[in-house]
Design an enzyme around this catalytic site. Sequence first.
Site, mmCIF file in Angstrom:
data_model
loop_
_atom_site.group_PDB
_atom_site.id
_atom_site.type_symbol
_atom_site.label_atom_id
_atom_site.label_comp_id
_atom_site.label_asym_id
_atom_site.label_seq_id
_atom_site.Cartn_x
_atom_site.Cartn_y
_atom_site.Cartn_z
ATOM 1 N N GLU A 91 0.818 -1.196 0.000
ATOM 2 C CA GLU A 91 0.000 0.000 0.000
ATOM 3 C C GLU A 91 0.859 1.257 0.000
ATOM 4 O O GLU A 91 1.976 1.263 0.538
ATOM 5 C CB GLU A 91 -0.899 0.004 1.223
ATOM 6 C CG GLU A 91 -0.122 -0.028 2.500
ATOM 7 C CD GLU A 91 -0.970 -0.468 3.672
ATOM 8 O OE1 GLU A 91 -0.856 0.167 4.719
ATOM 9 O OE2 GLU A 91 -1.730 -1.420 3.540
ATOM 10 N N CYS A 104 3.201 8.269 1.401
ATOM 11 C CA CYS A 104 3.739 7.310 2.365
ATOM 12 C C CYS A 104 3.975 6.005 1.600
ATOM 13 O O CYS A 104 3.036 5.427 1.068
ATOM 14 C CB CYS A 104 2.712 7.135 3.484
ATOM 15 S SG CYS A 104 3.151 5.855 4.652
ATOM 16 N N CYS A 111 6.346 -7.372 7.371
ATOM 17 C CA CYS A 111 7.409 -6.814 8.214
ATOM 18 C C CYS A 111 7.830 -7.847 9.254
ATOM 19 O O CYS A 111 7.004 -8.621 9.737
ATOM 20 C CB CYS A 111 6.920 -5.547 8.920
ATOM 21 S SG CYS A 111 8.196 -4.737 9.904
ATOM 22 N N CYS A 115 5.872 -5.269 15.903
ATOM 23 C CA CYS A 115 5.313 -4.339 16.895
ATOM 24 C C CYS A 115 3.896 -4.813 17.254
ATOM 25 O O CYS A 115 3.116 -5.179 16.365
ATOM 26 C CB CYS A 115 5.268 -2.919 16.337
ATOM 27 S SG CYS A 115 6.897 -2.324 15.856
ATOM 28 N N CYS A 118 0.588 -3.208 15.591
ATOM 29 C CA CYS A 118 0.577 -3.010 14.146
ATOM 30 C C CYS A 118 0.011 -4.217 13.401
ATOM 31 O O CYS A 118 0.425 -5.346 13.634
ATOM 32 C CB CYS A 118 2.002 -2.735 13.685
ATOM 33 S SG CYS A 118 2.195 -2.696 11.904
ATOM 34 N N GLY A 164 6.527 -2.274 6.466
ATOM 35 C CA GLY A 164 7.930 -2.673 6.492
ATOM 36 C C GLY A 164 8.829 -1.749 7.289
ATOM 37 O O GLY A 164 8.461 -0.618 7.611
ATOM 38 N N GLU A 165 9.995 -2.247 7.645
ATOM 39 C CA GLU A 165 11.031 -1.468 8.333
ATOM 40 C C GLU A 165 12.063 -1.078 7.266
ATOM 41 O O GLU A 165 12.815 -1.923 6.774
ATOM 42 C CB GLU A 165 11.661 -2.331 9.442
ATOM 43 C CG GLU A 165 13.007 -1.857 9.971
ATOM 44 C CD GLU A 165 13.046 -0.405 10.426
ATOM 45 O OE1 GLU A 165 12.339 -0.057 11.372
ATOM 46 O OE2 GLU A 165 13.803 0.382 9.814
ATOM 47 N N SER A 196 11.580 6.706 8.464
ATOM 48 C CA SER A 196 11.116 6.387 9.816
ATOM 49 C C SER A 196 11.548 4.972 10.175
ATOM 50 O O SER A 196 11.338 4.041 9.400
ATOM 51 C CB SER A 196 9.589 6.491 9.848
ATOM 52 O OG SER A 196 9.102 6.047 11.080
ATOM 53 N N SER A 219 10.638 5.734 15.817
ATOM 54 C CA SER A 219 9.435 5.288 16.524
ATOM 55 C C SER A 219 9.828 4.922 17.937
ATOM 56 O O SER A 219 10.446 3.894 18.163
ATOM 57 C CB SER A 219 8.856 4.064 15.833
ATOM 58 O OG SER A 219 8.418 4.450 14.586
ATOM 59 N N LEU A 220 9.481 5.801 18.850
ATOM 60 C CA LEU A 220 9.929 5.604 20.228
ATOM 61 C C LEU A 220 8.841 4.901 21.048
ATOM 62 O O LEU A 220 9.062 3.839 21.597
ATOM 63 C CB LEU A 220 10.282 6.972 20.831
ATOM 64 C CG LEU A 220 10.949 6.948 22.175
ATOM 65 C CD1 LEU A 220 12.261 6.188 22.135
ATOM 66 C CD2 LEU A 220 11.187 8.370 22.682
ATOM 67 N N HIS A 221 7.707 5.538 21.139
ATOM 68 C CA HIS A 221 6.497 4.991 21.783
ATOM 69 C C HIS A 221 6.595 4.800 23.297
ATOM 70 O O HIS A 221 5.570 4.700 23.963
ATOM 71 C CB HIS A 221 6.042 3.688 21.116
ATOM 72 C CG HIS A 221 5.847 3.832 19.632
ATOM 73 N ND1 HIS A 221 5.367 4.988 19.057
ATOM 74 C CD2 HIS A 221 6.095 2.985 18.605
ATOM 75 C CE1 HIS A 221 5.319 4.848 17.740
ATOM 76 N NE2 HIS A 221 5.757 3.648 17.441
ATOM 77 N N ASN A 295 -5.460 4.198 17.342
ATOM 78 C CA ASN A 295 -6.775 3.932 16.775
ATOM 79 C C ASN A 295 -7.062 2.446 16.891
ATOM 80 O O ASN A 295 -6.327 1.637 16.336
ATOM 81 C CB ASN A 295 -6.808 4.360 15.309
ATOM 82 C CG ASN A 295 -6.740 5.867 15.182
ATOM 83 O OD1 ASN A 295 -7.578 6.579 15.702
ATOM 84 N ND2 ASN A 295 -5.705 6.344 14.511
ATOM 85 N N CYS A 338 -2.811 -1.419 7.621
ATOM 86 C CA CYS A 338 -1.791 -2.268 7.025
ATOM 87 C C CYS A 338 -2.138 -3.721 7.299
ATOM 88 O O CYS A 338 -2.674 -4.059 8.337
ATOM 89 C CB CYS A 338 -0.449 -1.977 7.660
ATOM 90 S SG CYS A 338 0.010 -0.285 7.493
HETATM 91 S S1 SF4 Z 1 5.038 -0.586 13.019
HETATM 92 FE FE1 SF4 Z 1 6.468 -0.637 11.291
HETATM 93 S S2 SF4 Z 1 8.286 -1.702 12.100
HETATM 94 FE FE2 SF4 Z 1 6.588 -2.162 13.519
HETATM 95 S S3 SF4 Z 1 5.736 -4.085 12.761
HETATM 96 FE FE3 SF4 Z 1 4.537 -2.421 11.808
HETATM 97 S S4 SF4 Z 1 5.531 -2.074 9.826
HETATM 98 FE FE4 SF4 Z 1 6.975 -3.237 11.097
#
Ligand code: SF4
Length: 374
Positions: A91, A104, A111, A115, A118, A164-165, A196, A219-221, A295, A338
Amino acid sequence: MKPSIFDLSHDELKKILTDNKVSGFGATQIFDWLYKKWEFNPENWSNVAKKTREFIQEQYSTELNKIVWNGLSKDGTRKFLVKMYDGQTVEAVAIPARDRLTLCVSSQVGCAVGCTFCHTATQGLKRHLKTGEVVGQYMSVQQWLFDNVGPEEKLTNIVYMGQGEPLHNYENMKRATEIFLHERGLGLGQRRITLSTSGLVPAIEKLALDFPPVNLAISLHSARNDVRTEMMPINKVYDLDRLFAAIKKIPLKAHRRITYEYLLADGVNDTMEDVVALAELLNSKESKINLIPFNEFPGSKYKRPSEQKIMWFLDQMIKRGFTCTIRTTKGSDILAACGQLKSEYDKVNLWNKDEGPVVIPSIANNVVQNQTTR
Ligand code: SF4
């Protein structure tokens, strides 16, 4: 299957042409046709030598990736499902904001980072995208916008925040970035691209050495190791000490700051303890904080904090001298998450050529995230 011409940087194309004894000058002309004139049929490259055109036609594909679905949100956000050459889909999301239109893009199919907030993570990693498939998302979406909206609908910025990362797919993302930046390529400014990452420390250490200098978002969180590990298992391997030791080595140009993405989840990372830890961890002069209220989606383990709580957290960070913003959720009324997005599209034909995208209410009502919140 022929490799894609969009896999090649300008220098690589020049070398290939020279090595194969066709004019190396052709690289500049070919880049002009592809990225400035949007002409993808080599037969129409009138100022490129016949021998060079024939070589490209024999060896490379100049086709764009296909857009197999798109959806338009009430707020103007457009989501695209882009088909790769092997049938996999990813996407890409075009997000309008004031004078910008940001795309984006995804860096992988699925991935591996896992996380816990996600949807993409539930797919696991299927494969890295090739350079041409990253550049191809931009080219295909831009072509679609030109054809369907108008010549004024130009993408201006790119964020690597889709599936993805990006740093797990380092070399391809690096080469794609070179093409995005190259004056003979898309010619975007460094400040118009944001990478990112979830915090892949060895790759962050490498960034300063050989990655084109673009904006960086981490991405800290959470600023607490136990909470961050719960949200992002990568923190078990690269904890906050290791992450920040790597970040400190990145030379920051004057007036530039790193953005820290902070997904706010109710009762998880939105307490006074979290505020204090975050303020202690970050340097207010070198950091920007972007709060992303979570969300919810069916089956998600986190909840969105109340609006009051979100504003309280924002206020606490601003009081402590930080530049802190809240990312507004865009595209929540279109199929947007995603992973869920992709798998649901595979099951049904959502594209109606005459009437546009067909939205299935039961999915659309449940979907809230418009991009990964890495
Ligand atoms: S937030 Fe990003 S790095 Fe984490 S699992 Fe989802 S796609 Fe992968």
